[in-house]
Design an enzyme around this catalytic site. Structure first.
Site, mmCIF file in Angstrom:
data_model
loop_
_atom_site.group_PDB
_atom_site.id
_atom_site.type_symbol
_atom_site.label_atom_id
_atom_site.label_comp_id
_atom_site.label_asym_id
_atom_site.label_seq_id
_atom_site.Cartn_x
_atom_site.Cartn_y
_atom_site.Cartn_z
ATOM 1 N N CYS A 6 2.212 -3.282 15.326
ATOM 2 C CA CYS A 6 2.176 -2.930 13.896
ATOM 3 C C CYS A 6 1.479 -3.997 13.058
ATOM 4 C CB CYS A 6 3.608 -2.726 13.399
ATOM 5 S SG CYS A 6 3.718 -2.488 11.615
ATOM 6 N N CYS A 21 6.966 -7.493 6.724
ATOM 7 C CA CYS A 21 8.150 -7.058 7.471
ATOM 8 C C CYS A 21 8.531 -8.173 8.434
ATOM 9 C CB CYS A 21 7.831 -5.780 8.259
ATOM 10 S SG CYS A 21 9.270 -5.116 9.134
ATOM 11 N N CYS A 43 7.207 -5.720 15.180
ATOM 12 C CA CYS A 43 6.928 -4.828 16.307
ATOM 13 C C CYS A 43 5.518 -5.159 16.817
ATOM 14 C CB CYS A 43 7.030 -3.372 15.888
ATOM 15 S SG CYS A 43 8.685 -2.978 15.290
ATOM 16 N N CYS A 48 -0.694 5.343 10.000
ATOM 17 C CA CYS A 48 0.562 4.647 10.325
ATOM 18 C C CYS A 48 0.274 3.314 10.982
ATOM 19 C CB CYS A 48 1.386 5.416 11.349
ATOM 20 S SG CYS A 48 1.701 7.079 10.913
ATOM 21 N N GLU A 55 10.660 -2.568 6.342
ATOM 22 C CA GLU A 55 11.778 -1.885 6.987
ATOM 23 C C GLU A 55 12.784 -1.517 5.883
ATOM 24 O OE1 GLU A 55 12.889 -0.585 9.982
ATOM 25 O OE2 GLU A 55 14.576 -0.157 8.672
ATOM 26 N N ASN A 68 -2.720 3.668 16.163
ATOM 27 C CA ASN A 68 -3.839 3.383 15.265
ATOM 28 C C ASN A 68 -4.223 1.924 15.414
ATOM 29 O OD1 ASN A 68 -4.086 5.984 13.953
ATOM 30 N ND2 ASN A 68 -2.051 5.529 13.144
ATOM 31 N N SER A 128 12.135 4.955 14.789
ATOM 32 C CA SER A 128 10.966 4.539 15.565
ATOM 33 C C SER A 128 11.419 4.145 16.952
ATOM 34 C CB SER A 128 10.292 3.358 14.860
ATOM 35 O OG SER A 128 9.805 3.789 13.618
ATOM 36 N N LEU A 129 11.390 5.083 17.844
ATOM 37 C CA LEU A 129 11.924 4.861 19.194
ATOM 38 C C LEU A 129 10.910 4.097 20.064
ATOM 39 C CD1 LEU A 129 14.494 5.712 20.851
ATOM 40 C CD2 LEU A 129 13.032 7.485 21.826
ATOM 41 N N CYS A 176 3.444 8.347 1.145
ATOM 42 C CA CYS A 176 4.040 7.378 2.063
ATOM 43 C C CYS A 176 4.192 6.077 1.283
ATOM 44 C CB CYS A 176 3.085 7.211 3.254
ATOM 45 S SG CYS A 176 3.592 5.931 4.401
ATOM 46 N N GLU A 215 0.820 -1.207 0.000
ATOM 47 C CA GLU A 215 0.000 0.000 0.000
ATOM 48 C C GLU A 215 0.857 1.261 0.000
ATOM 49 O OE1 GLU A 215 -3.985 -1.806 2.048
ATOM 50 O OE2 GLU A 215 -2.504 -1.006 3.410
HETATM 51 N N1 SAH Z 1 9.692 -0.085 9.383
HETATM 52 C C1 SAH Z 1 9.881 1.296 9.525
HETATM 53 C C2 SAH Z 1 8.962 2.131 8.657
HETATM 54 C C3 SAH Z 1 7.513 1.729 8.555
HETATM 55 S S1 SAH Z 1 6.468 1.957 9.928
HETATM 56 C C4 SAH Z 1 9.755 1.716 10.972
HETATM 57 O O1 SAH Z 1 9.317 0.909 11.778
HETATM 58 O O2 SAH Z 1 10.158 2.827 11.277
HETATM 59 C C5 SAH Z 1 6.182 3.715 10.017
HETATM 60 C C6 SAH Z 1 5.874 4.205 11.419
HETATM 61 O O3 SAH Z 1 4.570 3.779 11.879
HETATM 62 C C7 SAH Z 1 6.853 3.682 12.448
HETATM 63 O O4 SAH Z 1 7.239 4.670 13.356
HETATM 64 C C8 SAH Z 1 6.023 2.641 13.148
HETATM 65 O O5 SAH Z 1 6.543 2.297 14.398
HETATM 66 C C9 SAH Z 1 4.672 3.300 13.197
HETATM 67 N N2 SAH Z 1 3.582 2.383 13.516
HETATM 68 C C10 SAH Z 1 3.531 1.050 13.310
HETATM 69 N N3 SAH Z 1 2.359 0.559 13.736
HETATM 70 C C11 SAH Z 1 1.642 1.600 14.207
HETATM 71 C C12 SAH Z 1 0.315 1.746 14.750
HETATM 72 N N4 SAH Z 1 -0.500 0.691 14.846
HETATM 73 N N5 SAH Z 1 -0.096 2.978 15.103
HETATM 74 C C13 SAH Z 1 0.712 4.045 14.948
HETATM 75 N N6 SAH Z 1 1.953 3.984 14.430
HETATM 76 C C14 SAH Z 1 2.414 2.774 14.071
HETATM 77 FE FE1 SF4 Z 2 8.316 -3.560 10.510
HETATM 78 FE FE2 SF4 Z 2 8.240 -0.924 10.998
HETATM 79 FE FE3 SF4 Z 2 6.057 -2.461 11.415
HETATM 80 FE FE4 SF4 Z 2 8.180 -2.696 13.025
HETATM 81 S S1 SF4 Z 2 6.858 -0.890 12.758
HETATM 82 S S2 SF4 Z 2 7.007 -4.395 12.118
HETATM 83 S S3 SF4 Z 2 9.847 -2.390 11.589
HETATM 84 S S4 SF4 Z 2 7.035 -2.052 9.444
#
Ligand code: SAH
Ligand code: SF4
Length: 366
Positions: A122, A115, A119, A342, A169, A299, A222-223, A108, A95
């Site tokens: 996510c 991935c 996390c 996100c 990623e 989200n 992504s801290l 975006c 997407e």
């Molecule tokens: N893999 C990379 C880039 C894609 S995710 C990364 O993790 O940075 C883009 C951003 O969305 C990241 O900061 C991720 O942690 C955040 N994200 C993932 N799941 C989310 C959710 N359910 N709600 C809000 N942000 C989320």
């Molecule tokens: Fe992968 Fe980024 Fe989602 Fe973590 S937040 S699972 S690194 S896409």
């Protein structure tokens, strides 16, 4: 020659195109012409590239193609956000999300189908991993977006900013992400400034170092947690690349970065990482590297098991950071009515890791 064995020129950056032109015995200035036709005019048919000689057009038609992945879904949200489902092969679709704002228009993009990093909050991570996208599939998302929007709005190159915050990623697919970035930056292609292209990573340190050396653009990390114990749980890659090393990698990155700060993304999960004590830890961490915080209200998706922090909690967290002198913004949630916000992107991924099966098993076990 069959389409499958033709060279797809869409994903080749200037260097790649120069190599390709050399194989045809063509001069390097063809590179500029090809880039402009393909990326600025959005042209996929060599026959229409009128300033190329007829013999060259024929040669190109025989040996090459300009093939973008197909858009198979187009969902508009109430707020003007728009989500495209991009079919990259028979089994996978990713997407891309278009986010119009008053002074800019952001795309975006996704860098992988799924991935591996998993996390805990996510949706992309939950569906497992299938494969890296090719540079043509990555730049194809921008190519198509400009084409579709250009036709609708009668203007060229509408997208002013690109963020690698879709599925995947990017630091685990740099072989394809870097040529796509070079095309985004190339004045003969999209001509975006390095500050307007942001790569987001969960903290894959070798990738950060490579990007710094080969194609530094704006960096978001992504801290999500200010200490290792909590970050190990939320962002499992932290077990391999813990915070101390991550902050050192951010410092190294900043030596070459187009901006003098790293953006720390921090998803706000109720009762998990949103306490005042953690806000103070997050503020202390900001003393160790030049950074800005971007708080992202969580989200929700399916059975994530998390809830979004309340607006009051988010405001309080931001206030503690601000009082400590740290710049902080709270991301406006865009497109959540179409699952385009996100972390909600899931596309359609054939999971090669079989993670979904493992997860399903775990869920049914007593
Ligand atoms: N893999 C990379 C880039 C894609 S995710 C990364 O993790 O940075 C883009 C951003 O969305 C990241 O900061 C991720 O942690 C955040 N994200 C993932 N799941 C989310 C959710 N359910 N709600 C809000 N942000 C989320
Ligand atoms: Fe992968 Fe980024 Fe989602 Fe973590 S937040 S699972 S690194 S896409």
């Amino acid at each position: 020659m069959n389409e499958a064995v033709k060279h797809n020129l869409l994903g080749l950056d200037a260097e790649g195109l120069a190599r390709f032109c050399a194989t045809l015995g063509e001069k390097p200035f063809r590179v500029r012409q090809l880039l402009r036709w393909i990326h600025q005019a959005g042209e996929a048919d060599f026959a229409s590239m009128s300033d190329l000689s007829k013999p060259l057009r024929d040669k190109l038609a025989q040996t090459a193609c300009v093939a973008a992945p197909q858009i198979v879904g187009d969902t508009p949200a109430e707020d003007g956000t728009r989500k495209w489902l991009v079919k990259v092969d028979g089994a996978n679709a990713v997407e891309s999300v278009f986010i119009p704002e008053t002074s800019r228009a952001t795309l975006c993009v996704s860098s992988q189908a799924g991935c591996v990093l998993d996390c805990s909050f996510c949706a992309t991570g939950k569906q497992g991993f299938n494969r890296n996208l090719t540079s043509a599939e990555i730049i194809g998302q921008l190519w198509f977006a400009n084409k579709i929007l250009g036709v609708e709005r009668r203007a060229d190159r509408i997208i002013s900013n690109v963020v690698f915050m879709g599925m995947g990623e990017p630091m685990l697919n740099l072989d394809h992400v870097i040529p796509a970035l070079r095309l985004m930056l190339d004045d003969n292609a999209y001509g975006l400034s390095r500050r307007r292209v942001t790569v987001s990573t969960s903290g894959v340190i070798p990738g950060m170092d490579r990007l710094r050396d080969e194609c530094p653009v704006a960096l978001a990390v992504s801290l999500h947690a200010p200490n290792d114990a909590l970050r190990d749980e939320l962002v499992p890659v932290n077990r391999k690349y813990p915070l101390r090393e991550l902050l050192a990698a951010c410092q190294r990155y900043l030596e070459k970065a187009p901006r003098d700060f790293v953006t720390f993304e921090y998803v706000m999960l109720e009762g998990v990482n949103d306490s005042e004590a953690l806000a103070r830890e997050a503020a202390a961490l900001a003393g160790r590297v030049r950074c800005k915080y971007n708080l992202i209200p969580f989200n929700p998706f399916g059975a994530s098991g998390y809830r979004r922090s309340s607006p009051e909690r988010i405001r309080r967290f931001a206030e503690i950071l601000q009082r400590a002198g740290v710049t902080v913004t709270t991301r406006k949630t865009r497109g959540d009515d179409i699952a385009a916000a996100c972390g909600q992107l899931a596309g359609d991924v054939a999971d090669r890791t079989r993670r979904s099966a493992r997860l399903a098993l775990k869920e049914v076990r007593p």
